[in-house]
Motif scaffolding. Structure first.
Motif, PDB file in Angstrom:
ATOM      1  N   ASN A 167       0.822  -1.198   0.000  1.00  0.00           N
ATOM      2  CA  ASN A 167       0.000   0.000   0.000  1.00  0.00           C
ATOM      3  C   ASN A 167       0.865   1.261   0.000  1.00  0.00           C
ATOM      4  OD1 ASN A 167       0.386   0.988   2.935  1.00  0.00           O
ATOM      5  ND2 ASN A 167      -0.213  -1.162   3.199  1.00  0.00           N
ATOM      6  N   GLU A 168       0.226   2.414   0.008  1.00  0.00           N
ATOM      7  CA  GLU A 168       0.926   3.699  -0.021  1.00  0.00           C
ATOM      8  C   GLU A 168       1.069   4.317   1.369  1.00  0.00           C
ATOM      9  OE1 GLU A 168       2.355   4.834  -2.680  1.00  0.00           O
ATOM     10  OE2 GLU A 168       1.561   3.215  -3.946  1.00  0.00           O
ATOM     11  N   GLY A 169       0.572   3.661   2.383  1.00  0.00           N
ATOM     12  CA  GLY A 169       0.720   4.167   3.739  1.00  0.00           C
ATOM     13  C   GLY A 169      -0.145   5.374   4.057  1.00  0.00           C
ATOM     14  N   GLU A 170      -1.285   5.505   3.385  1.00  0.00           N
ATOM     15  CA  GLU A 170      -2.106   6.698   3.582  1.00  0.00           C
ATOM     16  C   GLU A 170      -2.868   6.689   4.916  1.00  0.00           C
ATOM     17  OE1 GLU A 170      -4.628   3.935   0.915  1.00  0.00           O
ATOM     18  OE2 GLU A 170      -2.525   4.348   1.376  1.00  0.00           O
ATOM     19  N   PHE A 171      -3.012   5.508   5.552  1.00  0.00           N
ATOM     20  CA  PHE A 171      -3.721   5.441   6.834  1.00  0.00           C
ATOM     21  C   PHE A 171      -2.757   5.585   8.017  1.00  0.00           C
ATOM     22  CE2 PHE A 171      -6.787   2.436   4.463  1.00  0.00           C
ATOM     23  CZ  PHE A 171      -7.435   3.521   3.887  1.00  0.00           C
ATOM     24  N   HIS A 172      -1.666   4.847   7.974  1.00  0.00           N
ATOM     25  CA  HIS A 172      -0.672   4.880   9.044  1.00  0.00           C
ATOM     26  C   HIS A 172       0.695   4.554   8.451  1.00  0.00           C
ATOM     27  CE1 HIS A 172      -3.676   4.931  12.279  1.00  0.00           C
ATOM     28  NE2 HIS A 172      -4.293   3.929  11.661  1.00  0.00           N
ATOM     29  N   ALA A 173       1.730   5.033   9.119  1.00  0.00           N
ATOM     30  CA  ALA A 173       3.103   4.652   8.777  1.00  0.00           C
ATOM     31  C   ALA A 173       3.925   4.683  10.060  1.00  0.00           C
ATOM     32  CB  ALA A 173       3.704   5.582   7.729  1.00  0.00           C
ATOM     33  N   SER A 174       4.712   3.634  10.292  1.00  0.00           N
ATOM     34  CA  SER A 174       5.536   3.613  11.493  1.00  0.00           C
ATOM     35  C   SER A 174       6.761   4.504  11.286  1.00  0.00           C
ATOM     36  CB  SER A 174       5.975   2.175  11.807  1.00  0.00           C
ATOM     37  OG  SER A 174       6.850   1.690  10.806  1.00  0.00           O
ATOM     38  N   ALA A 175       7.532   4.707  12.345  1.00  0.00           N
ATOM     39  CA  ALA A 175       8.709   5.568  12.280  1.00  0.00           C
ATOM     40  C   ALA A 175       9.600   5.162  11.113  1.00  0.00           C
ATOM     41  CB  ALA A 175       9.488   5.469  13.591  1.00  0.00           C
ATOM     42  N   GLU A 176      10.131   6.152  10.417  1.00  0.00           N
ATOM     43  CA  GLU A 176      11.004   5.963   9.256  1.00  0.00           C
ATOM     44  C   GLU A 176      10.286   5.247   8.110  1.00  0.00           C
ATOM     45  OE1 GLU A 176      14.665   4.121  10.488  1.00  0.00           O
ATOM     46  OE2 GLU A 176      14.854   5.423  12.258  1.00  0.00           O
ATOM     47  N   ASN A 177       8.931   5.290   8.156  1.00  0.00           N
ATOM     48  CA  ASN A 177       8.123   4.661   7.108  1.00  0.00           C
ATOM     49  C   ASN A 177       8.442   3.178   6.972  1.00  0.00           C
ATOM     50  OD1 ASN A 177       5.987   5.398   5.367  1.00  0.00           O
ATOM     51  ND2 ASN A 177       7.333   5.168   3.588  1.00  0.00           N
ATOM     52  N   PHE A 178       8.767   2.549   8.121  1.00  0.00           N
ATOM     53  CA  PHE A 178       9.252   1.167   8.110  1.00  0.00           C
ATOM     54  C   PHE A 178       8.151   0.186   7.726  1.00  0.00           C
ATOM     55  CE2 PHE A 178      10.949  -2.734  10.099  1.00  0.00           C
ATOM     56  CZ  PHE A 178      12.223  -2.732   9.549  1.00  0.00           C
ATOM     57  N   SER A 179       6.959   0.368   8.272  1.00  0.00           N
ATOM     58  CA  SER A 179       5.805  -0.447   7.886  1.00  0.00           C
ATOM     59  C   SER A 179       4.608   0.474   7.718  1.00  0.00           C
ATOM     60  CB  SER A 179       5.530  -1.543   8.916  1.00  0.00           C
ATOM     61  OG  SER A 179       5.416  -1.002  10.217  1.00  0.00           O
ATOM     62  N   LYS A 180       3.608   0.030   6.942  1.00  0.00           N
ATOM     63  CA  LYS A 180       2.558   0.953   6.515  1.00  0.00           C
ATOM     64  C   LYS A 180       1.177   0.302   6.541  1.00  0.00           C
ATOM     65  CE  LYS A 180       4.626   1.273   2.571  1.00  0.00           C
ATOM     66  NZ  LYS A 180       4.956   1.643   1.163  1.00  0.00           N
ATOM     67  N   MET A 181       0.160   1.161   6.666  1.00  0.00           N
ATOM     68  CA  MET A 181      -1.235   0.742   6.529  1.00  0.00           C
ATOM     69  C   MET A 181      -1.891   1.581   5.455  1.00  0.00           C
ATOM     70  SD  MET A 181      -2.680  -1.690   8.409  1.00  0.00           S
ATOM     71  CE  MET A 181      -4.369  -1.131   8.434  1.00  0.00           C
TER      72      MET A 181
END
Length: 528
Positions: A167-181
């Motif tokens: 996904n593009e991480g538009e809902f959530h992204a962890s620090a440093e964009n490490f994992s995404k929702m």
């Protein structure tokens, strides 16, 4: 050009043969049952090997993570918990900071079911006295360390029970964009999904391949803890699964299957996975074959479904011939460590418990089955699934809930097993899933017989703050086996005659051997 492609293909084949020339990671004959299988049969063979993990209690996973998921950090004496969801998670392995995180990297980590527990979809058991079931009733996968991983609390909370995807991480992204929702962008699915970092996508894929293999179908010795009848009571429910397709052989939805296969290729097996596989093997007695054999998924579901699997090492044929056996069942017979480790002694002392009371118990986190050979019989003593105790002293062994004792004969059949039972708690009767059991004597005609006991709920004493685990004590056993048939005896004598055969069974002369695989005296060898 065509000849060059042929040479390249041959080189790859030779390389693959060399990679599997020896059983990986000192696994010996653990995977032997899968040898020569392919495709659908190969997956089922792995299921039969790995489907009975001796899982630990769910609350004990915190302790297991200290070894299974310890990440050394340069310049620090204490490793941290290896988190695959967060780049800034930095919890020492001895931390007690567990819980729901509100700030990433500060509030603690959780036990994350990488295959969410809400997907277990427990089904009502036939005749069950309990009106409803939940995911905690589906054992052993609820506590299977292979897929229950440590994960940063905050990130794990917003992953929730959403499927993996891209996904593009538009809902959530962890620090440093490490994992995404975000909304899934992988072709075939558009729902909300969680995307792990590229570094761990292969890890996740191989965990999922393990899960659909280890839990391919129901197994009689599973216990749901509802009424002890031993039925497995769950199915998969998620957008990642399509149970109407070709389950249980390939239960994934097409988009998820394609994605996981790609992830496994783009992120090959790492040393982290190898080390974790070893730790899990020690803790719950089974392994992930997709880590031991990189690209194994191709041989089960991919473009190598028609290629016979070679488990590696020297193929052991059944050269033993079992005989009648009389055996004392005690600590001396099962010659392993029967006391807590120094670490466990310290933990018990800190809990206010006398560790000497545990001196005849197998260390709780040493759950690899104990295997011995006697008179040609292979005898295995195991915690079984979710067993809490494994005991032996100078006089006896004990079968607590879920413990198993298995006898396997070679080149003949077991026809009678007679136990001496010096003590038996009420309701803790010996039982076997094949043959007939009558007054602690088993009769039948089987290559292999597994014994366990009826489930009896443990009793907690509020006054002494202790738990009573009920058991059946076994001090001696007498095993009777049938003589090999004439045909079997001839085959046994022939395999040691020094003759050499190719894999088609045709005898060849030793001075005429071309490069390839041959069999002599029942064992495989390679001519290069």
């Amino acid at each position: 050009m065509k000849s060059q492609r042929l040479i390249s293909t041959l080189c790859l084949a030779i390389l693959a043969g060399n990679l599997w020339a020896q059983a990986p990671h000192d696994t010996g004959t653990y995977y032997q049952k899968a040898h020569g299988k392919s495709g659908r049969e190969l997956k089922t063979a792995f299921y039969e090997i790995i489907n009975t993990p001796a899982v630990i209690d769910y609350d004990s996973l915190w302790t297991a993570y200290k070894t299974s998921d310890a990440k050394p950090i340069e310049g620090e004496d204490i490793p941290i918990i290896w988190d695959m969801y967060s780049a800034i998670s930095h919890y020492p392995v001895n931390t007690t900071l567990h819980g729901n995180g509100t700030v990433e990297g500060e509030k603690g980590f959780q036990r994350e079911h990488s295959l969410p527990k809400s997907w277990f979809n427990p089904q009502e058991k036939s005749g069950s006295s309990k009106p409803t079931l939940n995911y905690k009733d589906v054992w052993p996968m609820y506590s299977d360390l292979m897929h229950v991983i440590p994960a940063e609390g905050k990130v794990n909370n917003w992953r929730s029970n959403n499927p993996y995807g891209e996904n593009e991480g538009e809902f959530h992204a962890s620090a440093e964009n490490f994992s995404k929702m975000g909304a899934c962008t992988y072709p075939g699915y558009t729902g909300r999904c969680f995307e792990p970092n590229d570094e761990y996508k292969g890890d996740i894929a191989r965990i999922y391949f393990y899960m659909v293999t280890a839990y391919e179908k129901k197994q009689p010795t599973w216990s749901s803890t509802v009424d002890g009848s031993g039925d497995h009571c769950g199915t998969w429910v998620s957008d990642m699964f399509d149970l109407e397709s070709d389950a249980p052989y390939q239960p994934f939805a097409p988009w998820a299957f394609q994605m996981l296969m790609e992830w496994a290729k783009k992120d090959p097996v790492s040393q982290k996975e190898i080390d974790r596989n070893e730790a899990v093997w020690k803790i719950q007695g089974n392994r992930n074959p997709f880590v031991d054999y990189p690209n194994l998924e191709d041989y089960i579901w991919g473009d190598k479904q028609d290629v016979a699997f070679d488990y590696g090492g020297e193929l052991e044929t059944d050269e033993l011939t079992s005989d009648n056996c009389e055996l004392a069942l005690n600590k001396a017979t099962f010659d392993v460590e029967w006391h807590p480790t120094e670490q466990r002694k310290e933990e018990l002392t800190a809990e206010g418990k006398d560790w000497t009371q545990y001196d005849n118990f197998r260390e709780y986190f040493e759950r690899i089955p104990i295997v011995i050979e006697k008179d040609g019989l292979t005898i295995t003593y195991s915690y079984g699934i979710y067993g809490k105790q494994l005991f032996a002293d100078a006089e006896q062994i004990r079968l607590y809930n879920y413990n198993t004792l298995t006898f396997k004969a070679h080149n003949n059949k077991i026809t009678k097993v007679e136990f001496t039972v010096p003590y038996q708690d009420a309701g803790k009767n010996l039982k076997a899933f094949v043959g007939n059991m009558d007054d602690n004597v088993w009769t039948g005609e089987e290559d292999e017989v597994l014994f366990t006991t009826d489930y009896v709920q443990s009793k907690y004493n509020m006054g002494t703050k202790t738990t009573t685990h009920f058991y059946t004590a076994l001090s001696d056993v007498k095993v009777t086996v049938a003589s090999p048939s004439g045909i079997r005896q001839m085959a046994y004598e022939r395999q040691a005659d020094g003759r050499i055969y190719n894999l088609m069974g045709v005898q060849v002369e030793e001075d005429q051997l071309m490069p390839g695989i041959y069999i002599k005296n029942g064992r495989k060898f390679v001519v290069r």
